[in-house]
Design a protein around this motif. Structure first.
Motif, PDB file in Angstrom:
ATOM      1  N   ILE A 146      31.382  60.707  -6.752  1.00 21.35           N
ATOM      2  CA  ILE A 146      32.132  61.818  -5.914  1.00 21.35           C
ATOM      3  C   ILE A 146      33.607  61.414  -5.749  1.00 21.35           C
ATOM      4  CG2 ILE A 146      32.387  62.437  -3.591  1.00 21.35           C
ATOM      5  CD1 ILE A 146      29.319  62.362  -3.266  1.00 21.35           C
ATOM      6  N   TYR A 147      33.882  59.847  -5.742  1.00 20.46           N
ATOM      7  CA  TYR A 147      35.265  59.242  -5.662  1.00 20.46           C
ATOM      8  C   TYR A 147      35.847  59.826  -6.768  1.00 20.46           C
ATOM      9  CZ  TYR A 147      38.400  55.927  -3.695  1.00 20.46           C
ATOM     10  OH  TYR A 147      39.660  55.438  -3.188  1.00 20.46           O
ATOM     11  N   LYS A 148      35.620  59.617  -8.163  1.00 21.27           N
ATOM     12  CA  LYS A 148      36.431  59.859  -9.206  1.00 21.27           C
ATOM     13  C   LYS A 148      36.502  61.171  -9.353  1.00 21.27           C
ATOM     14  CE  LYS A 148      33.102  57.097 -11.726  1.00 21.27           C
ATOM     15  NZ  LYS A 148      32.594  56.457 -12.687  1.00 21.27           N
ATOM     16  N   ALA A 149      35.348  62.138  -8.972  1.00 22.65           N
ATOM     17  CA  ALA A 149      35.645  63.736  -8.916  1.00 22.65           C
ATOM     18  C   ALA A 149      36.663  64.024  -8.186  1.00 22.65           C
ATOM     19  CB  ALA A 149      34.412  64.384  -8.663  1.00 22.65           C
ATOM     20  N   LEU A 150      36.894  63.508  -6.918  1.00 20.80           N
ATOM     21  CA  LEU A 150      37.960  63.726  -5.777  1.00 20.80           C
ATOM     22  C   LEU A 150      39.250  63.390  -6.533  1.00 20.80           C
ATOM     23  CD1 LEU A 150      36.349  62.899  -2.519  1.00 20.80           C
ATOM     24  CD2 LEU A 150      37.340  65.044  -3.218  1.00 20.80           C
ATOM     25  N   ALA A 151      39.450  62.122  -7.101  1.00 22.25           N
ATOM     26  CA  ALA A 151      40.515  61.620  -7.717  1.00 22.25           C
ATOM     27  C   ALA A 151      40.993  62.728  -8.881  1.00 22.25           C
ATOM     28  CB  ALA A 151      40.473  60.397  -8.202  1.00 22.25           C
ATOM     29  N   ALA A 152      40.209  63.342  -9.510  1.00 25.27           N
ATOM     30  CA  ALA A 152      40.388  63.942 -10.554  1.00 25.27           C
ATOM     31  C   ALA A 152      41.067  65.328 -10.170  1.00 25.27           C
ATOM     32  CB  ALA A 152      39.346  64.342 -11.713  1.00 25.27           C
ATOM     33  N   LYS A 153      40.622  65.634  -9.099  1.00 24.24           N
ATOM     34  CA  LYS A 153      40.960  67.002  -8.409  1.00 24.24           C
ATOM     35  C   LYS A 153      42.247  66.969  -7.575  1.00 24.24           C
ATOM     36  CE  LYS A 153      39.218  70.537  -5.162  1.00 24.24           C
ATOM     37  NZ  LYS A 153      38.244  70.969  -4.230  1.00 24.24           N
ATOM     38  N   LYS A 154      42.572  65.602  -6.860  1.00 23.02           N
ATOM     39  CA  LYS A 154      43.686  65.873  -6.228  1.00 23.02           C
ATOM     40  C   LYS A 154      44.525  64.586  -5.797  1.00 23.02           C
ATOM     41  CE  LYS A 154      41.381  67.600  -2.415  1.00 23.02           C
ATOM     42  NZ  LYS A 154      41.012  67.967  -1.146  1.00 23.02           N
ATOM     43  N   ALA A 155      44.079  63.424  -6.754  1.00 25.63           N
ATOM     44  CA  ALA A 155      44.996  62.317  -6.559  1.00 25.63           C
ATOM     45  C   ALA A 155      46.516  62.590  -6.477  1.00 25.63           C
ATOM     46  CB  ALA A 155      44.503  61.524  -7.627  1.00 25.63           C
ATOM     47  N   VAL A 156      47.163  61.774  -5.912  1.00 28.61           N
ATOM     48  CA  VAL A 156      48.714  61.771  -5.842  1.00 28.61           C
ATOM     49  C   VAL A 156      49.188  63.344  -5.725  1.00 28.61           C
ATOM     50  CG1 VAL A 156      49.446  59.663  -6.617  1.00 28.61           C
ATOM     51  CG2 VAL A 156      48.739  61.263  -8.312  1.00 28.61           C
ATOM     52  N   ASN A 157      48.481  64.112  -4.844  1.00 30.19           N
ATOM     53  CA  ASN A 157      49.200  65.320  -4.786  1.00 30.19           C
ATOM     54  C   ASN A 157      50.509  65.816  -3.892  1.00 30.19           C
ATOM     55  OD1 ASN A 157      48.313  65.935  -1.835  1.00 30.19           O
ATOM     56  ND2 ASN A 157      46.294  65.437  -2.618  1.00 30.19           N
ATOM     57  N   CYS A 158      51.032  66.958  -3.825  1.00 28.41           N
ATOM     58  CA  CYS A 158      52.304  67.035  -3.142  1.00 28.41           C
ATOM     59  C   CYS A 158      52.360  66.333  -1.652  1.00 28.41           C
ATOM     60  CB  CYS A 158      52.625  68.363  -3.172  1.00 28.41           C
ATOM     61  SG  CYS A 158      51.539  69.779  -2.496  1.00 28.41           S
ATOM     62  N   ASP A 159      51.056  66.657  -0.975  1.00 26.23           N
ATOM     63  CA  ASP A 159      51.046  66.112   0.555  1.00 26.23           C
ATOM     64  C   ASP A 159      51.268  64.629   0.442  1.00 26.23           C
ATOM     65  OD1 ASP A 159      50.548  68.786   0.984  1.00 26.23           O
ATOM     66  OD2 ASP A 159      48.313  68.306   1.640  1.00 26.23           O
ATOM     67  N   ILE A 160      50.965  64.069  -0.425  1.00 24.79           N
ATOM     68  CA  ILE A 160      51.088  62.395  -0.519  1.00 24.79           C
ATOM     69  C   ILE A 160      52.676  62.250  -0.533  1.00 24.79           C
ATOM     70  CG2 ILE A 160      50.384  60.425  -1.427  1.00 24.79           C
ATOM     71  CD1 ILE A 160      48.161  61.777  -0.528  1.00 24.79           C
ATOM     72  N   ALA A 161      53.244  62.931  -1.765  1.00 27.62           N
ATOM     73  CA  ALA A 161      54.647  62.927  -1.647  1.00 27.62           C
ATOM     74  C   ALA A 161      55.538  63.262  -0.424  1.00 27.62           C
ATOM     75  CB  ALA A 161      55.179  63.704  -2.963  1.00 27.62           C
ATOM     76  N   TYR A 162      54.921  64.025   0.299  1.00 25.56           N
ATOM     77  CA  TYR A 162      55.859  64.817   1.356  1.00 25.56           C
ATOM     78  C   TYR A 162      55.601  63.419   2.509  1.00 25.56           C
ATOM     79  CZ  TYR A 162      56.064  69.138  -0.629  1.00 25.56           C
ATOM     80  OH  TYR A 162      55.847  70.390  -1.480  1.00 25.56           O
ATOM     81  N   GLU A 163      54.552  62.821   2.406  1.00 23.68           N
ATOM     82  CA  GLU A 163      54.574  61.826   3.594  1.00 23.68           C
ATOM     83  C   GLU A 163      55.429  60.591   3.193  1.00 23.68           C
ATOM     84  OE1 GLU A 163      49.805  62.010   4.680  1.00 23.68           O
ATOM     85  OE2 GLU A 163      50.529  60.352   3.521  1.00 23.68           O
ATOM     86  N   THR A 164      55.592  60.079   1.736  1.00 21.32           N
ATOM     87  CA  THR A 164      56.261  59.092   1.599  1.00 21.32           C
ATOM     88  C   THR A 164      58.077  59.590   1.931  1.00 21.32           C
ATOM     89  OG1 THR A 164      54.913  58.726  -0.372  1.00 21.32           O
ATOM     90  CG2 THR A 164      57.338  57.761  -0.566  1.00 21.32           C
ATOM     91  N   MET A 165      58.134  60.782   1.648  1.00 26.45           N
ATOM     92  CA  MET A 165      59.506  61.274   2.092  1.00 26.45           C
ATOM     93  C   MET A 165      59.999  61.267   3.602  1.00 26.45           C
ATOM     94  SD  MET A 165      60.537  64.101  -0.772  1.00 26.45           S
ATOM     95  CE  MET A 165      58.964  65.025  -0.761  1.00 26.45           C
ATOM     96  N   ALA A 166      58.755  61.173   4.402  1.00 29.57           N
ATOM     97  CA  ALA A 166      58.752  61.456   5.645  1.00 29.57           C
ATOM     98  C   ALA A 166      58.826  59.878   6.233  1.00 29.57           C
ATOM     99  CB  ALA A 166      57.820  61.886   6.680  1.00 29.57           C
ATOM    100  N   VAL A 167      58.830  58.703   5.608  1.00 23.39           N
ATOM    101  CA  VAL A 167      58.558  57.475   6.309  1.00 23.39           C
ATOM    102  C   VAL A 167      59.718  56.892   6.658  1.00 23.39           C
ATOM    103  CG1 VAL A 167      58.501  54.999   5.672  1.00 23.39           C
ATOM    104  CG2 VAL A 167      56.653  56.582   4.800  1.00 23.39           C
TER     105      VAL A 167
END
Length: 309
Positions: free
Chosen positions: A216-237
């Motif tokens: 399940i973990y690997k399937a989730l990684a393939a589906k949504k790892a490092v998506n745009c929401d993650i990048a938006y968080e970084t820019m908000a730090v």
């Protein structure tokens, strides 16, 4: 054949091999992703509607105290990432894992991800789930900022904080935000191409997970790892750190587990801990994801800490 022609042929041959490799990885990923839809339908948590989107929250155990786990930046599956630790705590405490938008089974929303927004949504998902304060926040890594902000804005809701190699605002002094966002964009491209599957092997995942959990973990990684929401968080730090530093250090009991291994956060957490009125620091000789390595010791220390509150 001239030397220049030989070099040209070698280059074209290597390029052809690379193209075939990438095409094969891309096709295999598409096939596997199609087959994994049924696997990802087995959500161990449940969905709560927040702003018209599905946010996933996991609950287990019961007890007088409620521990709320908050994941670090880019953690693919918080519910599975923390499982090694909370499985040792659920007999004594109520366990809650929030999967923010862009994480785990929650939707990717492609909207601004300021820490004020993240905090508001996390409080809302708890409220809609009937999970009442006070909470013991258990943040990993970047979620340390949210935990500090939470304790500053709503001190009556926070019974204590257990930091799992949690960051503090000073960690980001001189931080290369643009460089990290560039890396995240490369990571997103790798996910789209299917290359991300090569990085998420059984050996790289929390060791206490079952074989089904790892699938399940690997399937989730393939589906949504490092998506745009993650990048938006970084820019908000940066903005989050500024807001936190404009307010007083929260007066709540804190237990900090700090990594001495690869990816550790340097001296900033210790320096921050020295300013707190009630803080115990425990250094662990392991990597940044301390709860994946030293979960037995962490669970024992957490129980003692919570009993002392």
């Amino acid at each position: 054949m001239k030397k220049k022609n030989i070099i040209g042929c070698i280059f074209l041959g290597m390029l052809a091999i690379l193209v075939v490799f990438l095409a094969t990885v891309f096709i295999v990923n598409k096939i596997k992703s199609g087959k994994e839809k049924e696997l990802l339908a087995n959500n161990p948590g449940r969905f709560v509607e927040i702003n018209g989107h599905n946010m996933c929250i996991y609950e287990a155990g019961k007890g007088e105290h409620t521990i709320v786990f908050l994941s670090g930046s880019g953690t693919v599956s918080p519910i599975l990432d923390f499982k090694s630790l909370y499985s040792l705590l659920s007999d004594d405490f109520k366990i809650v894992v929030i999967e923010k938008f862009g994480y785990g089974f929650s939707d990717v929303v492609d909207e601004e991800r300021s820490f004020e927004t993240i905090l508001r949504q996390d409080r809302e998902v708890l409220s809609k789930s009937g999970i009442k304060a006070p909470y013991i926040l258990c943040p990993h890594s970047m979620s340390g900022l949210e935990a500090i902000m939470w304790a500053q804005k709503y001190p009556e809701e926070i019974e204590g904080i257990v930091g799992l190699d949690m960051v503090v605002p000073e960690f980001y002094d001189g931080f290369d935000y643009k460089g990290v966002v560039r890396l995240e964009k490369i990571g997103a491209l790798a996910r789209e191409m299917g290359l991300i599957r090569l990085f998420y092997t059984d050996g790289s995942l929390p060791p206490a997970l079952s074989s089904e959990d790892k699938k399940i973990y690997k399937a989730l990684a393939a589906k949504k790892a490092v998506n745009c929401d993650i990048a938006y968080e970084t820019m908000a730090v940066s903005k989050a750190c500024k807001k936190i530093n404009e307010n007083a250090i929260p007066e709540v009991p804190v237990l900090m587990f700090l990594s001495k291994g690869a990816g550790n956060l340097g001296e900033s957490p210790k320096e921050y801990a020295a300013k707190l009125s009630s803080c115990k620091v425990i250094e662990l000789d392991c990597g940044h994801y301390v709860h994946n390595f030293e979960y037995e010791r962490i669970s024992t220390e957490m129980k003692s800490f919570i009993e002392s509150l």
